[in-house]
Design an enzyme around this catalytic site. Structure first.
Site, PDB file in Angstrom:
ATOM      1  N   GLU A 158      32.467  37.319 -36.286  1.00  0.00           N
ATOM      2  CA  GLU A 158      32.844  36.950 -37.664  1.00  0.00           C
ATOM      3  C   GLU A 158      32.111  37.829 -38.678  1.00  0.00           C
ATOM      4  O   GLU A 158      32.687  38.243 -39.693  1.00  0.00           O
ATOM      5  CB  GLU A 158      32.545  35.465 -37.908  1.00  0.00           C
ATOM      6  CG  GLU A 158      33.500  34.532 -37.165  1.00  0.00           C
ATOM      7  CD  GLU A 158      32.959  33.119 -36.934  1.00  0.00           C
ATOM      8  OE1 GLU A 158      33.749  32.265 -36.487  1.00  0.00           O
ATOM      9  OE2 GLU A 158      31.751  32.865 -37.162  1.00  0.00           O
ATOM     10  N   ASP A 173      28.903  24.172 -34.145  1.00  0.00           N
ATOM     11  CA  ASP A 173      28.895  22.999 -35.036  1.00  0.00           C
ATOM     12  C   ASP A 173      27.565  22.253 -34.934  1.00  0.00           C
ATOM     13  O   ASP A 173      27.029  21.775 -35.943  1.00  0.00           O
ATOM     14  CB  ASP A 173      30.048  22.050 -34.679  1.00  0.00           C
ATOM     15  CG  ASP A 173      31.408  22.711 -34.839  1.00  0.00           C
ATOM     16  OD1 ASP A 173      31.548  23.560 -35.751  1.00  0.00           O
ATOM     17  OD2 ASP A 173      32.322  22.392 -34.060  1.00  0.00           O
TER      18      ASP A 173
HETATM   19  N1  LIG Z   1      24.352  30.106 -23.188  1.00  0.00           N
HETATM   20  C1  LIG Z   1      23.569  29.549 -24.122  1.00  0.00           C
HETATM   21  N2  LIG Z   1      22.316  29.126 -23.838  1.00  0.00           N
HETATM   22  C2  LIG Z   1      21.525  28.555 -24.754  1.00  0.00           C
HETATM   23  N3  LIG Z   1      21.917  28.320 -26.031  1.00  0.00           N
HETATM   24  C3  LIG Z   1      23.149  28.712 -26.388  1.00  0.00           C
HETATM   25  C4  LIG Z   1      24.054  29.354 -25.471  1.00  0.00           C
HETATM   26  N4  LIG Z   1      25.216  29.617 -26.116  1.00  0.00           N
HETATM   27  C5  LIG Z   1      25.053  29.165 -27.385  1.00  0.00           C
HETATM   28  N5  LIG Z   1      23.827  28.612 -27.555  1.00  0.00           N
HETATM   29  C6  LIG Z   1      23.278  27.979 -28.770  1.00  0.00           C
HETATM   30  O1  LIG Z   1      24.324  27.603 -29.643  1.00  0.00           O
HETATM   31  C7  LIG Z   1      24.202  28.300 -30.897  1.00  0.00           C
HETATM   32  C8  LIG Z   1      25.574  28.646 -31.424  1.00  0.00           C
HETATM   33  O2  LIG Z   1      26.274  29.406 -30.452  1.00  0.00           O
HETATM   34  P1  LIG Z   1      27.357  30.533 -30.777  1.00  0.00           P
HETATM   35  O3  LIG Z   1      26.685  31.720 -31.345  1.00  0.00           O
HETATM   36  O4  LIG Z   1      28.114  30.713 -29.513  1.00  0.00           O
HETATM   37  O5  LIG Z   1      28.207  29.832 -31.920  1.00  0.00           O
HETATM   38  P2  LIG Z   1      29.754  30.013 -32.285  1.00  0.00           P
HETATM   39  O6  LIG Z   1      30.225  31.364 -31.841  1.00  0.00           O
HETATM   40  O7  LIG Z   1      29.898  29.630 -33.686  1.00  0.00           O
HETATM   41  O8  LIG Z   1      30.371  28.909 -31.320  1.00  0.00           O
HETATM   42  P3  LIG Z   1      31.657  27.968 -31.505  1.00  0.00           P
HETATM   43  O9  LIG Z   1      32.563  28.398 -30.389  1.00  0.00           O
HETATM   44  O10 LIG Z   1      31.105  26.604 -31.307  1.00  0.00           O
HETATM   45  O11 LIG Z   1      32.233  28.207 -32.868  1.00  0.00           O
HETATM   46  C9  LIG Z   1      23.320  29.515 -30.577  1.00  0.00           C
HETATM   47  O12 LIG Z   1      22.654  29.945 -31.746  1.00  0.00           O
HETATM   48  C10 LIG Z   1      22.375  28.941 -29.538  1.00  0.00           C
HETATM   49  O13 LIG Z   1      21.364  28.148 -30.144  1.00  0.00           O
HETATM   50 MG   LIG Z   2      31.750  29.022 -34.639  1.00  0.00          MG
END
Ligand SMILES: Nc1ncnc2c1ncn2[C@@H]1O[C@H](COP(=O)(O)OP(=O)(O)OP(=O)(O)O)[C@@H](O)[C@H]1O
Ligand SMILES: [Mg+2]
Length: 327
Positions: free
Chosen positions: A204, A270
């Protein structure tokens, strides 16, 4: 018109007033099939249902973490009624706006043979111009608003000035706004200015600035640049298993995610936003709030299916990050 549910008053009377706005809510349906293959009838396991959509999940996660947030969202049809029932059953304060179109249903299908998850996401229900005005009016009519979390995708056909009007209205009232949405929505929000925090993930953020991001220094420079230009106070870039980058007023810090058993990634982003908002609303600073958010995001990873962060996991991971977490 906006119809406050039974539990809506509970949140408005106590503590900081956190409101989440979800423009494309969803009734999430989870099921499993032995194997996905074309043409044949695929016999699924009994489905489970959950209230979904970015801001709704943030409100649910805040509730799980022991806080209070009011979920504001449009809802229509039998799927919309089902979604409201689910929130009521969880005790999540909610204020649905009745709309003509049915709330979308999204499917999360696990193929048992491979363990792979397939997430089928429908387009959000269209909002008529009158319904958009009603949604703005119900935001205006809230008796108190300290934090506004705008999260999730925007439905097609939303007026170009809808998001700017939401943000301008919130700013007039002195509310602090956090946004987790598509690059296009983030761009609109940054153009208005005065935003407290944006929470892009890496893709993003790349789409927002129109630049492939491959180097840690490049990431820090881009995030700091958005803060320095005064477009928002803080940029929190979530990095999946690598944790998050916090950029705020001279501060640029990587917070490593704790290593946890990976059960389902649903709701990680979230839960992260919920943790940060809750800590900020309790008076914490950015470093503390970001660590609590990362702990909540990682706690969501430990939960099966579409379950969000558990409070006990979040507190334990937070204690770990406070002791050892950093760049
Ligand atoms: N494999 C993992 N192990 C540990 N923590 C994780 C892992 N994946 C995600 N997280 C935690 O979740 C937080 C958010 O993950 P991510 O960056 O994947 O968010 P996103 O891309 O917005 O996800 P979403 O699909 O929910 O919109 C990360 O900052 C981390 O704290
Ligand atoms: Mg997200």
């Amino acid at each position: 018109m906006a119809t406050p549910s039974r539990s809506a008053k509970r949140v408005l009377g106590k503590g900081a007033h956190i409101v989440t706005l979800t423009l494309s809510p969803a009734l999430d349906i989870a099921t499993q099939v032995p194997r996905l293959c074309p043409d044949a009838k695929l016999r699924c396991s009994a489905p489970s249902y959950a209230a979904g959509g970015g801001g709704i999940n943030v409100a649910r996660a805040i509730h799980l973490l022991g806080g209070n947030a009011l979920a504001l969202f449009p809802a229509g049809g039998s799927s919309g009624r089902h979604l409201i029932e689910l929130l009521d059953a969880e005790g999540v304060p909610n204020r649905p706006l009745a709309i003509a179109n049915g709330t979308r249903e999204c499917f999360n299908v696990v193929e048992q043979a491979s363990g792979r998850q397939y997430r089928l996401v429908m387009p959000g229900a269209l909002l008529s111009p009158v319904e958009q005005e009603q949604l703005l009016a119900s935001l205006e009519a809230l008796p108190a608003l300290d934090y506004l979390v705008i999260s999730g995708s925007l439905p097609a056909g939303l007026a170009a000035d809808f998001l700017p009007r939401v943000l301008q209205g919130a700013r007039r009232r002195g509310a602090r706004c956090l946004i987790d949405s598509s690059a296009a929505a983030l761009r609109q929000a940054l153009a208005v200015g005065g935003v407290l925090m944006i929470k892009p993930n890496l893709s993003e953020l790349s789409a927002l600035v129109g630049e492939e991001i491959s180097e840690p220094q490049q990431l820090a420079r881009i995030a700091q640049g958005l803060v320095r230009d005064g477009q928002c106070e803080t940029v929190l870039v979530s990095l999946g298993a690598a944790g998050a980058l916090l950029a705020s007023d001279g501060l640029s810090e990587r917070i490593a995610a704790p290593s946890v058993p990976r059960r389902s990634t649903v709701g990680a982003g979230d839960s992260l936003v919920a943790g940060i908002t809750l800590k900020l609303a309790a008076g914490a600073g950015w470093r503390e709030a970001a660590r609590f958010g990362v702990a909540a995001g990682s706690a969501a990873i430990m939960s099966e299916g579409s379950a969000l962060c558990r409070r006990s996991d979040t507190e334990r991971l937070y204690a770990w990050l406070q002791a050892y977490g950093g760049s």
